[in-house]
Motif scaffolding. Sequence first.
Motif, mmCIF file in Angstrom:
data_model
loop_
_atom_site.group_PDB
_atom_site.id
_atom_site.type_symbol
_atom_site.label_atom_id
_atom_site.label_comp_id
_atom_site.label_asym_id
_atom_site.label_seq_id
_atom_site.Cartn_x
_atom_site.Cartn_y
_atom_site.Cartn_z
ATOM 1 N N PHE A 1 0.849 -1.173 0.000
ATOM 2 C CA PHE A 1 0.000 0.000 0.000
ATOM 3 C C PHE A 1 0.891 1.232 0.000
ATOM 4 O O PHE A 1 1.931 1.242 0.655
ATOM 5 N N TYR A 2 0.477 2.270 -0.730
ATOM 6 C CA TYR A 2 1.267 3.492 -0.826
ATOM 7 C C TYR A 2 0.466 4.662 -0.271
ATOM 8 O O TYR A 2 -0.745 4.730 -0.448
ATOM 9 N N MET A 3 1.164 5.582 0.377
ATOM 10 C CA MET A 3 0.531 6.755 0.956
ATOM 11 C C MET A 3 1.367 7.969 0.565
ATOM 12 O O MET A 3 2.583 7.981 0.758
ATOM 13 N N PHE A 4 0.712 8.981 0.005
ATOM 14 C CA PHE A 4 1.423 10.193 -0.375
ATOM 15 C C PHE A 4 0.764 11.405 0.278
ATOM 16 O O PHE A 4 -0.453 11.539 0.298
ATOM 17 N N GLY A 5 1.607 12.315 0.768
ATOM 18 C CA GLY A 5 1.133 13.600 1.280
ATOM 19 C C GLY A 5 0.312 13.481 2.540
ATOM 20 O O GLY A 5 0.406 12.526 3.296
ATOM 21 N N GLY A 6 -0.489 14.501 2.770
ATOM 22 C CA GLY A 6 -1.337 14.544 3.939
ATOM 23 C C GLY A 6 -1.043 15.761 4.792
ATOM 24 O O GLY A 6 -0.152 16.558 4.488
ATOM 25 N N GLU A 7 -1.834 15.912 5.833
ATOM 26 C CA GLU A 7 -1.647 17.052 6.727
ATOM 27 C C GLU A 7 -1.858 16.627 8.169
ATOM 28 O O GLU A 7 -2.481 15.609 8.442
ATOM 29 N N TYR A 8 -1.324 17.453 9.063
ATOM 30 C CA TYR A 8 -1.468 17.211 10.498
ATOM 31 C C TYR A 8 -1.542 18.557 11.198
ATOM 32 O O TYR A 8 -0.701 19.427 10.980
ATOM 33 N N TYR A 9 -2.549 18.726 12.035
ATOM 34 C CA TYR A 9 -2.692 19.940 12.839
ATOM 35 C C TYR A 9 -2.379 19.583 14.277
ATOM 36 O O TYR A 9 -3.052 18.746 14.885
ATOM 37 N N ASP A 10 -1.349 20.216 14.846
ATOM 38 C CA ASP A 10 -0.910 19.882 16.202
ATOM 39 C C ASP A 10 -1.514 20.785 17.269
ATOM 40 O O ASP A 10 -1.101 20.757 18.421
ATOM 41 N N GLY A 11 -2.509 21.598 16.900
ATOM 42 C CA GLY A 11 -3.141 22.515 17.837
ATOM 43 C C GLY A 11 -2.608 23.923 17.727
ATOM 44 O O GLY A 11 -3.235 24.868 18.185
ATOM 45 N N ALA A 12 -1.449 24.072 17.109
ATOM 46 C CA ALA A 12 -0.853 25.394 16.936
ATOM 47 C C ALA A 12 -0.540 25.686 15.474
ATOM 48 O O ALA A 12 -0.627 26.821 15.034
ATOM 49 N N GLU A 13 -0.186 24.648 14.736
ATOM 50 C CA GLU A 13 0.220 24.859 13.353
ATOM 51 C C GLU A 13 -0.218 23.684 12.501
ATOM 52 O O GLU A 13 -0.294 22.547 12.959
ATOM 53 N N ASN A 14 -0.532 23.976 11.233
ATOM 54 C CA ASN A 14 -0.927 22.953 10.274
ATOM 55 C C ASN A 14 0.295 22.573 9.441
ATOM 56 O O ASN A 14 0.908 23.420 8.815
ATOM 57 N N LEU A 15 0.649 21.294 9.435
ATOM 58 C CA LEU A 15 1.788 20.803 8.669
ATOM 59 C C LEU A 15 1.276 20.032 7.468
ATOM 60 O O LEU A 15 0.364 19.214 7.593
ATOM 61 N N VAL A 16 1.863 20.281 6.292
ATOM 62 C CA VAL A 16 1.479 19.586 5.066
ATOM 63 C C VAL A 16 2.712 18.851 4.551
ATOM 64 O O VAL A 16 3.808 19.402 4.525
ATOM 65 N N PHE A 17 2.527 17.600 4.114
ATOM 66 C CA PHE A 17 3.646 16.714 3.795
ATOM 67 C C PHE A 17 3.725 16.373 2.309
ATOM 68 O O PHE A 17 2.715 16.354 1.607
ATOM 69 N N ASP A 18 4.949 16.040 1.868
ATOM 70 C CA ASP A 18 5.163 15.528 0.509
ATOM 71 C C ASP A 18 5.849 14.160 0.553
ATOM 72 O O ASP A 18 6.475 13.726 -0.402
ATOM 73 N N ASP A 19 5.715 13.463 1.666
ATOM 74 C CA ASP A 19 6.339 12.150 1.832
ATOM 75 C C ASP A 19 5.582 11.085 1.048
ATOM 76 O O ASP A 19 4.353 11.128 0.937
ATOM 77 N N LEU A 20 6.322 10.133 0.525
ATOM 78 C CA LEU A 20 5.752 8.949 -0.098
ATOM 79 C C LEU A 20 6.168 7.763 0.755
ATOM 80 O O LEU A 20 7.355 7.528 0.976
ATOM 81 N N LEU A 21 5.177 7.030 1.261
ATOM 82 C CA LEU A 21 5.428 5.894 2.147
ATOM 83 C C LEU A 21 4.828 4.629 1.555
ATOM 84 O O LEU A 21 3.823 4.676 0.845
ATOM 85 N N ARG A 22 5.450 3.490 1.885
ATOM 86 C CA ARG A 22 4.942 2.188 1.448
ATOM 87 C C ARG A 22 4.720 1.316 2.678
ATOM 88 O O ARG A 22 5.568 1.238 3.561
ATOM 89 N N TRP A 23 3.578 0.654 2.734
ATOM 90 C CA TRP A 23 3.260 -0.283 3.812
ATOM 91 C C TRP A 23 3.326 -1.695 3.245
ATOM 92 O O TRP A 23 2.638 -2.024 2.277
ATOM 93 N N ASP A 24 4.176 -2.533 3.841
ATOM 94 C CA ASP A 24 4.255 -3.944 3.489
ATOM 95 C C ASP A 24 3.609 -4.720 4.631
ATOM 96 O O ASP A 24 4.224 -4.903 5.684
ATOM 97 N N PRO A 25 2.373 -5.175 4.445
ATOM 98 C CA PRO A 25 1.673 -5.850 5.547
ATOM 99 C C PRO A 25 2.264 -7.209 5.906
ATOM 100 O O PRO A 25 2.031 -7.716 6.997
ATOM 101 N N ASP A 26 3.066 -7.788 5.011
ATOM 102 C CA ASP A 26 3.632 -9.105 5.261
ATOM 103 C C ASP A 26 5.058 -9.067 5.811
ATOM 104 O O ASP A 26 5.621 -10.107 6.138
#
Length: 120
Positions: free
Chosen positions: A12-37
């Motif tokens: 499974f692949y995941m690209f980008g996304g955002e996270y709000y930590d209560g003070a600031e909104n962070l936006v990502f350009d990371d590409l991640l891979r999940w290997d369930p096995d």
Amino acid sequence: FTWTLCPSNGMFYMFGGEYYDGAENLVFDDLLRWDPDAKQFTSDSEDDNDETKISNNNITTTGQWTRILTPLPHPPPRCAHSAVHHNDCIYVFGGECATAEKYHHYRDLWKFDIKRNVWE
């Protein structure tokens, strides 16, 4: 986090996304891979993963995230985008970058070739 999953060859692949930590909104350009096995072995018993199995005093954890580093060019950070998997490629369309310093709507299309590990 805001993220998009795209299955390919059991991964499974995941690209980008955002996270709000209560003070600031962070936006990502990371590409991640999940290997369930994937199997990870550790002797640390403090791991509270639901997928944990204990055998011979070692802990086996199923599944592993890997950050995929790609050469330039690659898509800028974004969230609220769409993604689809087709023919060993991941296509990412649109989205936005919404931080305190920047707000931008994207209307671009990016293709990530899984076999060649490059964005086009």
